[in-house]
Design an enzyme around this catalytic site. Structure first.
Site, PDB file in Angstrom:
ATOM      1  N   ASP A  44       0.699  -1.191   0.020  1.00 12.19           N
ATOM      2  CA  ASP A  44       0.049  -0.173   0.052  1.00 12.19           C
ATOM      3  C   ASP A  44       0.670   1.226   0.120  1.00 12.19           C
ATOM      4  OD1 ASP A  44      -2.897   1.122   0.668  1.00 12.19           O
ATOM      5  OD2 ASP A  44      -1.406   2.296   1.772  1.00 12.19           O
ATOM      6  N   TYR A  49       3.218   9.785  -0.636  1.00 16.13           N
ATOM      7  CA  TYR A  49       4.384   9.179   0.437  1.00 16.13           C
ATOM      8  C   TYR A  49       5.798   9.333  -0.322  1.00 16.13           C
ATOM      9  CZ  TYR A  49       0.493   6.530   2.257  1.00 16.13           C
ATOM     10  OH  TYR A  49      -0.948   6.289   2.788  1.00 16.13           O
ATOM     11  N   LYS A  74      -2.731   5.814  -4.266  1.00 19.83           N
ATOM     12  CA  LYS A  74      -3.434   6.611  -4.315  1.00 19.83           C
ATOM     13  C   LYS A  74      -3.404   8.000  -4.751  1.00 19.83           C
ATOM     14  CE  LYS A  74      -3.658   4.518   0.398  1.00 19.83           C
ATOM     15  NZ  LYS A  74      -2.223   4.701   0.655  1.00 19.83           N
ATOM     16  N   HIS A 105      -7.685   9.479  -2.268  1.00 19.62           N
ATOM     17  CA  HIS A 105      -6.916   9.522  -0.916  1.00 19.62           C
ATOM     18  C   HIS A 105      -7.901  10.045   0.056  1.00 19.62           C
ATOM     19  CE1 HIS A 105      -2.486   9.192   0.866  1.00 19.62           C
ATOM     20  NE2 HIS A 105      -3.461   8.930   1.685  1.00 19.62           N
TER      21      HIS A 105
END
Ligand code: NAD
Length: 272
Positions: A44, A49, A74, A105
């Protein structure tokens, strides 16, 4: 209990995967390599990120067939008006032809874009760039809007969920509609005291498991999917060893009782 479950769209998803928020590009390479060896198949990540490049490197290094992996990313909030480009950028960084799952998200309702973004995900699914489409941090009102406007129900709602914030009513609402609930911060970001709770330590001692394993097992027995994060090899291995014991109904109730309605992350109505 098997290690995967069917989604509304007929595809299977592993019940447990590796989360990689706050891990660097370098860290995720080692973490994903360890995770695949330990039996994980779901990773994930998210564009925000800033580690999709590292995830892509790790996937490329792996000898696992692509179809055995389940890769989620996402769509970040400012990209809600630009799904096509954001997805293309994620796929490029991940060195993939398709994602197994792509999530919006956050609803970011003040942007007024999430329904358009959902239409973009539906289109990308139709063209084969995404296998399954879902949402994250959505409340019932947001999901109802998507269904009313498009007729397409998200297969997953990934939400903050852990013993301190069990989100029972939102979870039940999703379950009633066949939407799978996937817990982010399933370990309350490292415990926040739950690993030391006597209810948890007593159960852990009984099964010769760690507090983290007991909490992950509690999620699974509530039919919640989990994506615990770690970059520590021993913890990555530990976190998937949760399919060989079963909590009793009384033990489940004891952990249910730890709920303090305490969010660790932002409020989905406010976060942009
Ligand atoms: P988590 O609850 O998975 O906690 C991770 C932390 O717990 C680790 O950094 C480590 O300190 C500790 N830990 C992990 N395994 C342990 C073990 N066996 N024993 C003791 N400590 C242990 O928190 P998270 O990273 O916030 O959430 C998991 C994943 O969910 C993220 O990595 C990310 O992929 C996803 N996520 C999604 C959203 C979203 O908005 N959709 C938000 C946050 C996180």
């Amino acid at each position: 209990m098997t290690n995967s479950v069917k989604m509304l769209d007929g595809r299977s998803i592993p019940k447990l995967g590796l989360g990689v928020w706050q891990a660097t590009n370098e860290q995720v390479i080692e973490a994903i390599t360890t995770a695949f060896e330990a039996g994980y198949r779901l990773i994930d990540t998210a564009s925000v990120y800033e580690n999709e490049t590292g995830v892509g490197e790790a996937l490329k290094m792996s000898t696992l067939p692509r179809e055995e992996m389940f890769i989620t990313s996402k769509l970040w909030n400012p990209d809600q008006s630009n799904v096509e480009q954001a997805l293309e950028d994620s796929l490029t960084r991940l060195q993939l032809d398709y994602l197994d799952c792509y999530l919006i998200h956050w609803p970011a309702p003040s942007l007024g874009q999430y329904t358009n973004a959902w239409k973009g995900l539906i289109k990308a699914q139709q063209s084969g760039l995404i296998k399954s489409i879902g949402v994250s941090n959505f409340l019932p009102e947001h999901i109802d809007t998507l269904i009313q406007q498009t007729g397409v129900t998200p297969v997953i709602n990934q939400i903050e969920k852990h013993p301190l914030f069990s989100q029972q009513s939102l979870s039940e609402w999703c379950t009633q509609r066949g939407i799978l609930v996937q817990a982010w911060s399933p370990l309350a970001q490292g415990g926040k005291g739950i690993f030391e709770q006597p209810e948890v330590t007593t159960i852990a001692a009984k099964y010769a498991k760690s507090p983290a394993q007991v909490i992950l097992r509690w999620h699974l027995q509530h039919n919640t999917l989990v994506i615990p994060k770690s970059v520590t090899q021993s913890r990555i291995v530990e976190n998937i060893q949760v399919f060989d014991f079963t909590l009793t109904p009384e033990e489940m109730t004891l952990i249910d009782g730890l709920d303090k309605h305490q969010r660790l992350g932002p409020d989905p109505l406010e976060f942009v």
